[in-house]
Design a protein around this motif. Structure first.
Motif, short mmCIF file in Angstrom:
data_model
loop_
_atom_site.label_atom_id
_atom_site.label_comp_id
_atom_site.label_asym_id
_atom_site.label_seq_id
_atom_site.Cartn_x
_atom_site.Cartn_y
_atom_site.Cartn_z
N HIS A 1 0.88 -1.25 0.09
CA HIS A 1 0.40 0.12 0.10
C HIS A 1 0.53 0.85 0.11
N LEU A 2 0.52 2.50 -1.15
CA LEU A 2 1.53 3.41 -1.06
C LEU A 2 0.53 3.88 -0.54
N GLY A 3 0.95 5.46 0.08
CA GLY A 3 0.59 6.23 1.24
C GLY A 3 -0.09 6.03 2.77
N VAL A 4 0.57 4.79 3.33
CA VAL A 4 -0.04 4.74 5.10
C VAL A 4 -0.04 5.12 5.86
N GLY A 5 -1.38 6.46 5.53
CA GLY A 5 -1.44 7.35 6.38
C GLY A 5 -3.09 6.67 6.96
N ALA A 6 -3.70 7.65 7.89
CA ALA A 6 -4.54 6.92 8.84
C ALA A 6 -5.56 6.57 7.80
N PHE A 7 -6.81 7.49 6.57
CA PHE A 7 -7.32 6.93 6.17
C PHE A 7 -7.06 5.49 5.97
N HIS A 8 -6.00 4.87 5.36
CA HIS A 8 -5.39 3.73 5.16
C HIS A 8 -5.52 2.35 5.91
N ARG A 9 -5.82 2.79 7.39
CA ARG A 9 -5.27 2.38 9.05
C ARG A 9 -6.53 2.04 8.92
N GLU B 1 -17.49 3.22 22.06
CA GLU B 1 -15.95 2.67 21.15
C GLU B 1 -16.29 1.24 21.24
N ARG B 2 -15.73 1.04 19.80
CA ARG B 2 -15.03 -0.34 20.24
C ARG B 2 -13.56 -0.50 20.21
N LEU B 3 -12.86 -0.77 20.17
CA LEU B 3 -11.06 -1.38 20.55
C LEU B 3 -10.61 -2.74 19.24
N GLN B 4 -10.14 -2.62 18.28
CA GLN B 4 -9.73 -3.86 18.05
C GLN B 4 -8.08 -3.13 17.21
N VAL B 5 -6.59 -4.44 17.34
CA VAL B 5 -6.13 -4.25 17.07
C VAL B 5 -5.64 -5.00 15.77
N ILE B 6 -5.28 -4.14 14.81
CA ILE B 6 -5.53 -4.56 13.65
C ILE B 6 -3.51 -5.44 13.56
N GLY B 7 -3.52 -6.28 12.92
CA GLY B 7 -2.19 -7.11 12.44
C GLY B 7 -2.13 -7.21 11.41
N SER B 8 -2.84 -6.57 10.50
CA SER B 8 -2.52 -6.77 8.54
C SER B 8 -1.15 -6.37 8.55
N VAL B 9 -0.76 -5.34 8.60
CA VAL B 9 0.29 -4.77 8.85
C VAL B 9 2.23 -4.87 8.87
N ARG B 10 2.58 -5.87 7.85
CA ARG B 10 3.45 -6.41 8.38
C ARG B 10 4.75 -5.69 8.54
N GLY B 11 5.03 -4.43 8.15
CA GLY B 11 6.03 -3.41 7.60
C GLY B 11 5.35 -2.17 7.24
N VAL B 12 6.37 -1.42 7.19
CA VAL B 12 6.17 -0.09 7.37
C VAL B 12 7.62 0.52 5.81
N LEU B 13 8.01 1.33 4.68
CA LEU B 13 8.68 0.81 4.14
C LEU B 13 8.79 2.54 3.47
N VAL B 14 9.92 3.51 3.59
CA VAL B 14 10.21 5.15 3.21
C VAL B 14 10.33 5.07 2.17
N ALA B 15 9.55 5.73 1.73
CA ALA B 15 10.25 5.91 -0.08
C ALA B 15 11.27 6.53 -0.16
N PRO B 16 11.33 7.67 0.68
CA PRO B 16 12.88 8.80 0.10
C PRO B 16 13.85 8.21 0.63
N GLU B 17 13.87 7.09 1.10
CA GLU B 17 15.23 6.31 1.86
C GLU B 17 15.72 5.47 1.41
N GLY B 18 14.69 5.02 0.10
CA GLY B 18 15.49 3.41 -0.72
C GLY B 18 14.33 3.11 -1.05
N PRO B 19 14.03 3.53 -2.80
CA PRO B 19 13.14 3.86 -3.45
C PRO B 19 13.51 2.40 -4.25
N PRO B 20 14.43 1.32 -4.53
CA PRO B 20 14.56 0.41 -5.40
C PRO B 20 14.41 -0.83 -3.69
#
Length: 474
Positions: free
Chosen positions: A35-43, A94-113
């Motif tokens: 996913h590109l753009g891993v901000g609040a809405f995506h999560r 309110e309902r609380l749920q821990v989401i576990g689908s995100v396995r990691g986050v890359l930062v494009a400017p630090e290494g596009p390859p």
């Protein structure tokens, strides 16, 4: 929060029993989505859907997120093993749920390859994007083209690239940007992507306000763990995807996603009703000193204004089987009144030049072509014009957060309403030439905002009066 441990895989067991948590083996999950753009809405939205798929037993759809600018999301999620709490709030609690689908986050400017290699991985079948309207002229389409080139070299099928941004025809727009980028690399690559790739259009909907430090502190007090990546949102969500895929896809329908032949009617309805109302509230409410969505609709005259704005926009919508506009409007108003979200109008007001064409200008142009008056749409657009001055009706100054602010601010400082309207309508990136026919009515609305303020003009238009006349109380 001092002394409290951080949410992580190791501390999951310390959560109170009422907090839902991943019921699947996260170690067995494969990465099937980048996913590109891993901000609040995506999560709050897509990552939650993929979590539901994992919970249902299909472990192919873990997510690697990518930030195209800042490392902030990576730095919040990495110490938490990608885990975060989704907090759904309404008036009933309110309902609380821990989401576990995100396995990691890359930062494009630090290494596009590294990001390109992640998209080219054998198990990856979906690329999803929330890069905002302005992102389609940036680096993301080029990186997608590079990843597809790498897959082509390796004999892999292309992935399906799904735009999840509030843009009309978002699939076609993404396809055009990627194909243009591919053309510069190789015409053969472009032809391969065009023939075998897929760029389905989508409609996404979930109100996701900005998380504050107070939200983080309150959650920590409740669950006993610090979660720097928490997301607050409403219970409602919707995702409609065009049935166009290049390869394997999840059983989206099993977890509440609608897969349809044509997304356009849902997309247009959402842009012109939900998003159009949001933008109108952001600029009119912002000028009047109103801070939040629920506060705007806490006044009867302002609710009348929103209903009349919807009447104007609804007349431009195509009839669609299965899309009940009357019920949608009722649901929208109920969502707007949710006080638990504290959805800030300043947040909605950001990047208005990128949002205005689809949300307000398009329905105005459609009505103009049919000879229909549009006082609410006119007032909302005039409010955006006045907003560009960086000053509220009470004289409070603020920074206009918009990519075209360097162009709009000088126009906003012009002398007369007519001169300002002419200047704004000359911005072809926002307004079609046909809207020049609305110059007089826009100037009248802008002049009314100058002389009487947004609050009075809302009352005037809600009462169905001529925008050129002041209200008795003004």
């Amino acid at each position: 929060m001092s002394g409290r441990p951080r949410l992580s895989q190791e501390t999951l067991a310390k959560l109170p029993p009422e907090v839902a948590r991943p019921g699947y083996d996260r170690g067995a999950v494969k990465t099937g989505v980048v996913h590109l753009g891993v901000g609040a809405f995506h999560r709050a939205h897509q990552a939650m859907v993929f979590d539901r798929l994992l919970t249902a037993g299909d472990l192919r759809w873990g997510v690697i997120g990518a930030s195209l600018r800042s490392p902030a999301v990576r730095d919040a999620l990495a110490p938490q093993d990608g885990l975060y709490t989704l907090v759904e709030r309404d008036g009933g609690g309110e309902r609380l749920q821990v989401i576990g689908s995100v396995r990691g986050v890359l930062v494009a400017p630090e290494g596009p390859p590294a990001l390109i290699e992640a998209m080219a991985a054998t198990d990856v079948h979906l690329i999803t994007l929330t890069i905002t309207e302005k992102g389609y002229g940036g680096d993301a389409p080029a990186m997608i083209a590079d990843a597809l080139a790498l897959r082509h070299e390796r004999g892999l099928a292309p992935f399906t690239a799904i735009s999840c941004d509030n843009i009309a025809g978002n699939g076609a727009r993404l396809a055009e940007a990627v194909l243009d980028a591919a053309e510069t690399r190789s015409p053969a690559l472009r032809d391969w992507i065009a023939a075998q790739g897929a760029f389905p259009s989508t409609m996404v909907d979930r109100i996701t306000p900005e998380t504050t430090e107070a939200d983080i502190d309150a959650l920590a007090a409740r669950i006993g763990l610090v979660d720097r990546a928490m997301i607050k949102t409403e219970p409602f969500w919707q995702w409609v995807i065009e049935d166009r895929f290049a390869g394997p896809r999840p059983a989206f329908e099993d977890v509440g996603v609608q897969v349809v032949a044509d997304v356009a009617p849902w997309e247009i309805a959402k842009l012109r009703l939900l998003n159009g109302a949001h933008s109108a509230m952001a600029y009119l409410g912002g000028l009047a000193g109103i801070g939040f969505v629920h506060a705007f609709v806490g006044d009867a005259a302002r609710v009348v204004f929103i209903e009349r704005l919807w009447d104007e926009a609804e007349a431009t919508l195509p009839p669609t089987p299965g899309l009940d506009i009357a019920a949608y409007r009722v649901a929208l108003l109920a969502r707007f009144t949710n006080p638990a979200l504290n959805h800030a109008l300043r947040q909605i007001a950001m990047d208005g030049s990128q949002k205005l064409p689809q949300r307000l200008a398009a329905p105005l142009m459609a009505r103009q072509a049919r000879g229909l008056a549009s006082p609410c749409l006119i007032l909302a657009i005039a409010a955006w014009m006045k907003w560009q001055s960086g000053r509220t009706d009470a004289g409070e100054t603020f920074v206009v957060d918009d990519p075209l602010a360097s162009q709009t601010r000088p126009i906003a400082e012009s002398a007369s309403a007519a001169e300002r309207v002419a200047g704004f309508l000359s911005l072809s990136a926002i307004f079609a030439p046909e809207l020049a026919d609305c110059a007089d009515t826009l100037a009248a609305a802008l002049d009314g905002l100058d002389r009487h303020g947004a609050a009075a003009m809302i009352r005037l238009v809600s009462a169905g009066l001529d925008q050129r006349r002041p209200t008795p109380s003004s």
